[in-house]
Design a protein around this motif. Structure first.
Motif, PDB file in Angstrom:
ATOM      1  N   TRP A  67       5.111  22.493  40.017  1.00 29.87           N
ATOM      2  CA  TRP A  67       5.715  23.396  39.032  1.00 29.87           C
ATOM      3  C   TRP A  67       5.317  23.051  37.607  1.00 29.87           C
ATOM      4  O   TRP A  67       5.166  23.935  36.772  1.00 29.87           O
ATOM      5  N   SER A  68       5.115  21.769  37.322  1.00 28.52           N
ATOM      6  CA  SER A  68       4.640  21.387  35.985  1.00 28.52           C
ATOM      7  C   SER A  68       3.228  21.906  35.754  1.00 28.52           C
ATOM      8  O   SER A  68       2.908  22.405  34.669  1.00 28.52           O
ATOM      9  N   ALA A  69       2.379  21.785  36.766  1.00 30.03           N
ATOM     10  CA  ALA A  69       1.008  22.283  36.650  1.00 30.03           C
ATOM     11  C   ALA A  69       0.994  23.787  36.436  1.00 30.03           C
ATOM     12  O   ALA A  69       0.242  24.305  35.609  1.00 30.03           O
ATOM     13  N   ARG A  70       1.836  24.478  37.169  1.00 36.46           N
ATOM     14  CA  ARG A  70       1.916  25.936  37.023  1.00 36.46           C
ATOM     15  C   ARG A  70       2.366  26.306  35.620  1.00 36.46           C
ATOM     16  O   ARG A  70       1.809  27.183  34.980  1.00 36.46           O
ATOM     17  N   GLN A  71       3.365  25.598  35.123  1.00 37.52           N
ATOM     18  CA  GLN A  71       3.909  25.884  33.784  1.00 37.52           C
ATOM     19  C   GLN A  71       2.842  25.657  32.717  1.00 37.52           C
ATOM     20  O   GLN A  71       2.664  26.487  31.822  1.00 37.52           O
ATOM     21  N   GLN A  72       2.136  24.545  32.809  1.00 38.97           N
ATOM     22  CA  GLN A  72       1.119  24.226  31.811  1.00 38.97           C
ATOM     23  C   GLN A  72      -0.059  25.195  31.879  1.00 38.97           C
ATOM     24  O   GLN A  72      -0.564  25.641  30.856  1.00 38.97           O
ATOM     25  N   ALA A  73      -0.490  25.514  33.100  1.00 37.77           N
ATOM     26  CA  ALA A  73      -1.608  26.449  33.256  1.00 37.77           C
ATOM     27  C   ALA A  73      -1.230  27.838  32.734  1.00 37.77           C
ATOM     28  O   ALA A  73      -2.052  28.520  32.108  1.00 37.77           O
ATOM     29  N   ALA A  74      -0.001  28.243  32.981  1.00 36.09           N
ATOM     30  CA  ALA A  74       0.453  29.548  32.500  1.00 36.09           C
ATOM     31  C   ALA A  74       0.518  29.577  30.970  1.00 36.09           C
ATOM     32  O   ALA A  74       0.152  30.579  30.347  1.00 36.09           O
ATOM     33  N   ALA A  75       0.948  28.480  30.371  1.00 28.49           N
ATOM     34  CA  ALA A  75       1.013  28.426  28.912  1.00 28.49           C
ATOM     35  C   ALA A  75      -0.389  28.515  28.304  1.00 28.49           C
ATOM     36  O   ALA A  75      -0.601  29.230  27.317  1.00 28.49           O
ATOM     37  N   THR A  76      -1.330  27.818  28.906  1.00 32.77           N
ATOM     38  CA  THR A  76      -2.712  27.888  28.422  1.00 32.77           C
ATOM     39  C   THR A  76      -3.264  29.290  28.604  1.00 32.77           C
ATOM     40  O   THR A  76      -3.927  29.839  27.721  1.00 32.77           O
ATOM     41  N   ARG A  77      -2.972  29.886  29.749  1.00 33.57           N
ATOM     42  CA  ARG A  77      -3.433  31.243  30.018  1.00 33.57           C
ATOM     43  C   ARG A  77      -2.858  32.220  28.995  1.00 33.57           C
ATOM     44  O   ARG A  77      -3.553  33.097  28.501  1.00 33.57           O
ATOM     45  N   ASP A  78      -1.592  32.078  28.670  1.00 30.06           N
ATOM     46  CA  ASP A  78      -0.964  32.972  27.693  1.00 30.06           C
ATOM     47  C   ASP A  78      -1.626  32.841  26.326  1.00 30.06           C
ATOM     48  O   ASP A  78      -1.803  33.832  25.623  1.00 30.06           O
ATOM     49  N   ARG A  79      -1.990  31.618  25.952  1.00 31.46           N
ATOM     50  CA  ARG A  79      -2.687  31.443  24.669  1.00 31.46           C
ATOM     51  C   ARG A  79      -4.056  32.105  24.702  1.00 31.46           C
ATOM     52  O   ARG A  79      -4.509  32.658  23.708  1.00 31.46           O
ATOM     53  N   MET A  80      -4.718  32.063  25.851  1.00 31.68           N
ATOM     54  CA  MET A  80      -6.042  32.671  25.976  1.00 31.68           C
ATOM     55  C   MET A  80      -5.964  34.195  26.016  1.00 31.68           C
ATOM     56  O   MET A  80      -6.917  34.872  25.656  1.00 31.68           O
ATOM     57  N   GLU A  81      -4.847  34.717  26.451  1.00 32.75           N
ATOM     58  CA  GLU A  81      -4.689  36.169  26.562  1.00 32.75           C
ATOM     59  C   GLU A  81      -4.777  36.853  25.195  1.00 32.75           C
ATOM     60  O   GLU A  81      -5.126  38.019  25.103  1.00 32.75           O
TER      61      GLU A  81
END
Length: 114
Positions: A67-81
Motif C-alpha cells: 500500500w505504501s508503494a501504491r500510494q507513492q507511485a500514485a502521487a508521482t503519477r499525479d504530479r506527472m499528469e
C-alpha cells in the motif's frame, strides 16, 4: 529541441516510477516468502502460535509495503499528469496492490489454519 528533451525526461520519470513500484512489489512478495519460509522451518515449533505470529509480522510488513508503494507511485503519477506525459493509470497500480494484499491476507489465514 528543448521540448524533445522534456519529453524524454518525462518518459524516463514515468519508467523510473514504474520500476520503483515493481521493486517495492517484489520486496513485499519477498516478505511473504519469508513468512511462508518461517512457517515451513518452524512448523514443528512449540508453541505453534509463536511461529505463526512471527510469520504474521512479515505478512503485515508486506501489506504495508504494497500500500505504501501504491500510494507513492500514485502521487508521482499525479504530479506527472500535469504534464503531457501518459503514465500508467492509478487503477492499475491499485489493482496490483490489492491483488497482492488479498493474496497476502489469504496466506496469513492459511498459515494460521495449518
Amino acid at each position: 529541441m528543448a521540448e524533445d528533451r522534456t519529453d524524454w525526461a518525462e518518459d524516463r520519470t514515468i519508467l523510473a516510477n514504474e520500476r520503483t513500484f515493481a521493486g517495492w512489489m517484489r520486496t513485499g512478495m519477498a516478505a511473504v516468502a519469508v513468512a511462508i519460509g518461517l512457517k515451513a522451518v518452524f512448523g514443528d515449533f512449540t508453541p505453534t502460535w509463536m511461529a505463526k505470529a512471527v510469520a504474521s509480522l512479515f505478512l503485515a510488513a508486506a501489506l504495508y509495503i504494497f500500500w505504501s508503494a501504491r500510494q507513492q507511485a500514485a502521487a508521482t503519477r499525479d504530479r506527472m499528469e500535469a504534464r503531457s506525459a501518459e503514465p500508467q493509470s492509478n487503477s492499475r497500480m491499485t489493482a496490483m496492490a490489492a491483488i497482492l494484499a488479498f493474496g497476502t491476507v489469504a496466506v496469513g489465514v492459511i498459515l494460521w489454519l495449518l
